[in-house]
Write an enzyme that holds these catalytic residues in place. Structure first.
Site, PDB file in Angstrom:
ATOM      1  CG  ASP A  97      -1.756  -1.159   1.467  1.00  0.00           C
ATOM      2  OD1 ASP A  97      -2.973  -1.008   1.511  1.00  0.00           O
ATOM      3  OD2 ASP A  97      -1.214  -2.273   1.571  1.00  0.00           O
ATOM      4  CB  THR A 101      -5.072  -3.833   2.436  1.00  0.00           C
ATOM      5  OG1 THR A 101      -4.768  -2.870   1.449  1.00  0.00           O
ATOM      6  CG2 THR A 101      -3.806  -4.179   3.190  1.00  0.00           C
TER       7      THR A 101
HETATM    8 MG    MG Z   1      -6.486   0.697   0.339  1.00  0.00          MG
END
Ligand code: MG
Ligand code: AMP
Ligand code: MG
Length: 361
Positions: A104, A182
């Site tokens: 990320d 995620t």
């Molecule tokens: Mg995200």
């Protein structure tokens, strides 16, 4: 080119756990701040000159930006896969089923690097709170692929109305969800993950890129990726739209953020099928792939970076994304990013009414 892996999704999940080592187990969640693994400054690894593309004709800003972001998303694909191979995700726990990984962070820095350098007056708003310097996990010098401007997008130039040609950098906010899904990514559900880059112009979601790094081809998880893009009112590409059976109603909903409101709505709706998968981008891909008629979220939880690219892409294909009251969200730079009134996403606009009705009381 599609490179199908000879592993079932479950097996690939185990393979992922194997290559990621223990780093994805909850016990290795790092405390509260991002951990920067590498010391390679991204600015040294790639100069903007390498990415200057010589064009016969200067494209309009919106076409240049969208085609650049599709190229950036293509490079993100390599970034994801190489960080996975390094096997250290350095997970930060941001809240209930809300995680941040090295992927990320790295993607966000990478996308910001290109937008800031190539389009300096464009505002970029991204999900992750990163206060550090630019970084990249890879210990070796990265050789980024020079950005390829997608010829299909450049060809949109001839279809643009004057309004599109007048767009200025100051009018634009780019909303970035560097990795959507995620939580599922850390569980090994790789096909739930997307990179999303939305382009808002004067507060409206106008362009979007949904990059899908792992997807199923003929029932098998594939290492190949796809990049789906759309420019509302002008065109879309990167996929084939499929339609789900017309005599059924199938809805895609969250896998990891369910709540009593959603369960009550599903009970009332009693659809023919409920698909519980992670990621906002992934659920929109389920609609585009003809696996679901709608993606619904009755309550808050999503943010503007979850919906901007989705809205632009699906609406470029003739669909509709609104909150549960039927209003579009504003993507202006001043707005609070929370999507407080849920979400209804459909490709067949006629079906939108069903959900407005469902959530009326
Ligand atoms: Mg995200
Ligand atoms: P989901 O459908 O639960 O996979 O969520 C889609 C996207 O919205 C993911 O990027 C999530 O991180 C985010 N999201 C949804 N609900 C929440 C929530 N309650 N808290 C934090 N993030 C959420
Ligand atoms: Mg997200």
């Amino acid at each position: 080119m599609t490179e199908a892996l000879s592993f079932s999704p479950a097996r690939l999940g185990r393979l992922y756990r194997f290559i990621a080592g223990e780093s994805i187990s909850r016990t290795r969640v790092v405390s509260s701040v991002p951990v920067y693994l590498g010391n390679l400054n991204i600015r040294r690894a790639t100069t903007m000159a390498e990415h200057e593309v010589k064009l016969d004709k200067e494209p309009s800003l919106i076409v240049h930006l969208l085609s650049t972001l599709v190229g950036v998303a293509g490079n993100c694909d390599r970034l994801i896969k190489e960080i996975m191979e390094l096997g250290e995700l350095a997970i930060v726990d941001k809240g209930k089923n809300d995680l941040q990984t090295e992927v990320d962070r790295s993607i966000q820095v990478f996308v910001k690097h290109f937008v800031d350098n190539l389009f300096p007056k464009v505002t970029l708003i991204a999900e992750e709170d990163i206060n550090g310097e630019t970084f990249c996990s890879n210990k070796e010098a990265w050789k980024w692929e020079p950005l390829k401007l997608n010829p299909e997008i450049l060809a949109l130039e001839d279809k643009l109305s004057e309004d599109f040609k007048d767009i200025k950098q100051d009018d634009i906010v780019v909303w970035v969800d560097p990795l959507d899904g995620t939580f599922e990514f850390t569980e090994g559900d790789l096909e739930h993950v997307t990179v999303m880059i939305g382009i808002a112009v004067k507060g409206q979601a106008l362009g979007g890129v949904i990059h899908h790094p792992f997807f199923e081809v003929e029932g098998r998880l594939s290492k190949a990726s796809r990049t789906i893009w759309g420019l509302k009112g002008v065109g879309y590409g990167g996929c084939e739209i499929k339609t789900p059976p017309d005599d059924k109603l199938i809805v895609a909903v969250t896998k990891s953020h369910s709540d009593p409101l959603l369960e009550a709505a599903l009970k009332k709706l009693n659809p023919d099928g409920i698909i519980r998968v992670g990621g906002a981008g992934n659920k929109v891909l389920h609609i585009i792939d003809g696996l679901a008629h709608a993606y619904i979220v009755p309550s808050r939880g999503l943010k503007r970076w979850d919906s901007c690219a989705c809205e632009a892409v699906l609406e470029a294909m003739g669909g509709l994304i609104t909150d549960i009251r039927g209003n579009h969200y504003s993507y202006d730079k001043g707005v609070h990013p929370s999507n407080d009134h849920g979400l209804i996403a459909v490709l067949d606009k006629e079906k939108h009414k069903i959900f407005i009705e469902l959530f009326r009381d």
